[in-house]
Motif scaffolding. Sequence first.
Motif, PDB file in Angstrom:
ATOM      1  N   GLY A 212       0.821  -1.217   0.000  1.00 51.23           N
ATOM      2  CA  GLY A 212       0.000   0.000   0.000  1.00 51.23           C
ATOM      3  C   GLY A 212       0.848   1.258   0.000  1.00 51.23           C
ATOM      4  N   MET A 213       2.001   1.185   0.680  1.00 49.73           N
ATOM      5  CA  MET A 213       2.880   2.357   0.761  1.00 49.73           C
ATOM      6  C   MET A 213       3.469   2.731  -0.594  1.00 49.73           C
ATOM      7  N   SER A 215       2.419   1.441  -3.621  1.00 45.08           N
ATOM      8  CA  SER A 215       1.480   1.315  -4.727  1.00 45.08           C
ATOM      9  C   SER A 215       1.265   2.699  -5.359  1.00 45.08           C
ATOM     10  N   GLY A 216       1.353   2.737  -6.660  1.00 41.51           N
ATOM     11  CA  GLY A 216       1.186   4.026  -7.334  1.00 41.51           C
ATOM     12  C   GLY A 216       2.528   4.684  -7.612  1.00 41.51           C
ATOM     13  N   GLN A 217       3.580   4.211  -6.937  1.00 40.31           N
ATOM     14  CA  GLN A 217       4.919   4.754  -7.215  1.00 40.31           C
ATOM     15  C   GLN A 217       5.655   3.845  -8.205  1.00 40.31           C
ATOM     16  N   ASN A 236      -2.141  -1.390  -9.911  1.00 39.93           N
ATOM     17  CA  ASN A 236      -3.135  -0.314 -10.044  1.00 39.93           C
ATOM     18  C   ASN A 236      -3.879  -0.041  -8.743  1.00 39.93           C
ATOM     19  N   GLY A 237      -3.169  -0.119  -7.634  1.00 40.56           N
ATOM     20  CA  GLY A 237      -3.783   0.219  -6.351  1.00 40.56           C
ATOM     21  C   GLY A 237      -4.604  -0.898  -5.722  1.00 40.56           C
ATOM     22  N   ILE A 238      -4.766  -2.008  -6.430  1.00 46.97           N
ATOM     23  CA  ILE A 238      -5.576  -3.110  -5.917  1.00 46.97           C
ATOM     24  C   ILE A 238      -4.656  -4.228  -5.427  1.00 46.97           C
ATOM     25  N   LEU A 239      -4.900  -4.677  -4.205  1.00 47.12           N
ATOM     26  CA  LEU A 239      -4.064  -5.711  -3.583  1.00 47.12           C
ATOM     27  C   LEU A 239      -4.781  -7.052  -3.658  1.00 47.12           C
TER      28      LEU A 239
ATOM     29  N   ASN B 274     -11.403   3.633  -6.850  1.00 51.62           N
ATOM     30  CA  ASN B 274     -10.650   2.498  -7.372  1.00 51.62           C
ATOM     31  C   ASN B 274     -10.842   1.288  -6.450  1.00 51.62           C
ATOM     32  N   ALA B 291      -7.723   4.492  -4.101  1.00 59.31           N
ATOM     33  CA  ALA B 291      -8.054   3.117  -3.727  1.00 59.31           C
ATOM     34  C   ALA B 291      -8.351   3.121  -2.231  1.00 59.31           C
ATOM     35  N   TYR B 293      -8.043   0.929   0.148  1.00 61.27           N
ATOM     36  CA  TYR B 293      -7.023   0.388   1.052  1.00 61.27           C
ATOM     37  C   TYR B 293      -5.978   1.451   1.367  1.00 61.27           C
ATOM     38  N   GLN B 294      -5.529   2.140   0.328  1.00 60.33           N
ATOM     39  CA  GLN B 294      -4.460   3.112   0.536  1.00 60.33           C
ATOM     40  C   GLN B 294      -4.931   4.294   1.382  1.00 60.33           C
ATOM     41  N   MET B 297      -5.005   2.972   4.958  1.00 56.21           N
ATOM     42  CA  MET B 297      -3.656   2.704   5.468  1.00 56.21           C
ATOM     43  C   MET B 297      -2.909   4.008   5.779  1.00 56.21           C
ATOM     44  N   GLU B 319       4.612   9.318   1.492  1.00 61.36           N
ATOM     45  CA  GLU B 319       3.654   8.795   0.529  1.00 61.36           C
ATOM     46  C   GLU B 319       2.425   9.690   0.488  1.00 61.36           C
ATOM     47  N   ASP B 322      -2.700   7.911  -4.112  1.00 63.96           N
ATOM     48  CA  ASP B 322      -2.486   7.854  -5.557  1.00 63.96           C
ATOM     49  C   ASP B 322      -3.816   8.092  -6.281  1.00 63.96           C
ATOM     50  N   THR B 324      -3.905   8.406  -9.774  1.00 63.86           N
ATOM     51  CA  THR B 324      -3.564   8.238 -11.193  1.00 63.86           C
ATOM     52  C   THR B 324      -4.723   7.627 -11.984  1.00 63.86           C
ATOM     53  N   ILE B 326      -6.352   5.158 -14.390  1.00 58.43           N
ATOM     54  CA  ILE B 326      -6.064   3.786 -14.820  1.00 58.43           C
ATOM     55  C   ILE B 326      -7.003   3.447 -15.976  1.00 58.43           C
TER      56      ILE B 326
END
Lengths: 307, 335
Positions: A212-213, A215-217, A236-239, B274, B291, B293-294, B297, B319, B322, B324, B326
């Motif tokens: 998660g940290m 993701s996106g980088q 794409n941000g999905i785990l 997302n 998203a 989750y992010q 978190m 951080e 995000d 972006t 998609i």
Amino acid sequence: MLECKMPAIVSLGVLNVDFVMEVGKDLIGKKRLGKRISISAGGYGGCQAVAAVRCGVPTAAVGRVGTDIFSYQIEKTLQEEQVDCQFLQETEGDNTGLSAIIAEEGKESVSIDFLGTNFQITKQDIDQCREAIQQAKLVMIYMGPAMMEASAHMVEVANQSRTPVLLTPTLFTGIQTGLWQKVDYLVMNLTQAADLCGLTEESVRTARIAAGMLSGQVRKAIVIHMDKGGVLVAENGILTTLDVMPESKVVDYSGATAFFTGVFGAELVKGNTIQKAAIKAHRAAMLCMEKVGTYASFPTAEQLKRL
Amino acid sequence: MAATLKDVAEQAGVSIATVSRVLNDPEKVAEQSRRKVLDAIDTLGYSSNLLAKSLRQDGLNAVYVLLPSLSDPFFAQMHQGISDVLSAYNYFMLSVTTEGDSVLEQECLLKAKTMGASGVLLYTPNDPVPEAWSAFGSSFPILLLSGNSVEGKARMTSLFMDRTGVGKQAVDILFERGKRNILYLCSRPDSLDGECWSGIQQAAEAHGLTCQLYQAGRSPGDAARELEKFWEKADVLPDSILTQSTAQAAGVLSFLRERGIQVPEQTAVMSFENTELACLLTPQVSVIGPAGYQVGMIGAKRLLEWIHTPEEKISCWQEGVDLTYIPRRSTDVRV
């Protein structure tokens, strides 16, 4: 084997000779009896290259060895495995990388590394294989303390030609700002994920936080090999957690992450999706963990085909 | 029978008001009386052991989490992100769903105060948040996961997300793909999600496009029903539909498929959230937005840093959320 004059993958990482010592519990007086000892080529760079070649993808290893007897052991093994050794360089006056791995039943293996010539890899060594990097379909970089500068340079060279970069960092201190944005695939194990988060617990939860940290980088995906807990793919941000194997018998973790990386990279080059590549790599790594040692525990090309 | 406040007061030999003060403002009660009340609470089982323990320890290692829903994929993933971080740092998590109701949110904040929570994570569509919430700042820090404005409010912070910018970017992308008539499905246009609408309007005006706002709940069923009503009124569908959530996008795709409308050729679909659901739909849905989750978190991590700072800094992670774009097949045929 894919038809390709230049290697499809260029692999950078430490090259060691592994002394795997299986320690028993029997004592003679104060002496402890060893059960078995094996000596083979290893190190993250060597192992991931062997894994990729066993998946049928031409792969070259970049690295430095000494002029001692151990360098012969490494070159011989890699050549027998058909790893392209044209970018192996020799350094006089220093030892070839050595790793003493002490494996004891019921305990986690202990590794003691003497990295020797691995510390001598320079940007110039990377520049010498610039053409191969630029024509490769993937570069696999194990970014350890012995080769931080050379690894960062290889990322730059690969980026110049848009060659995809697969990176495995051992430490997260000293990573230059902006590196993640130049990486296509970031591969980690649970220990590395915990280190990234500053946590001690190695769990699926820690893996999710790590993914998660970043993701996106990272450009395409973060892939975390979680042993029995499966493999986590962040795209794409999905785990997504795939291929959980709670019944697996794990006896030794040595070499598993390197083999995972090699299989994952090779399967991507063969055109598989990130998810399919991750599952195959995870299954291969789980086979490694069922046996003690590094090279001796690696699945054969035939076993890999069946996964 | 459960013990009451009166029972506790009698057992402790103090007034009901004193018991109440121990529960709400323990620092204002003399240690001897406080001890008597806490012992009575333990004896009678008036409250959970956790509460009694928290009061003794001068603060509970617990974070109150207020989310509009837990069944919606976006908030379910947000909850997972919060849970991962809080449990990794040995914090309890007390979760309540609020449906975005500001009255319920305020009640929950009062409960959090009573419980002695260390902090609150809150996702609310209500913007600006009520002025009265500033009063909670003396009890615990509040972090708004929804990115609301918190200017001038003590011990309240927000996870910044540029919704106006995201709205503008979405329209730019659709314009590049030749779309000229945009519909935005939004559950609460008067709320925070209206910021996206502001961005959509600005970009549409700049490109000379038409855009319309239509209200629909966050669920797939609501979105499909409301879109049908829209179609009956308008008699023509727009060439692109923006949805607040991926669940709404699922409803939109279902509606379009039933009527044989080609996606994205006739109507493109894009979501401002997302979630994994976006990848499971046919065609897969393009997204531009956070998203869950992010968000959870990062929000949880920042709240913990805030609780511990400056004495005990947890980490220096760098951080951001995000946002972006998609691209997937609901807007781009060739993806």
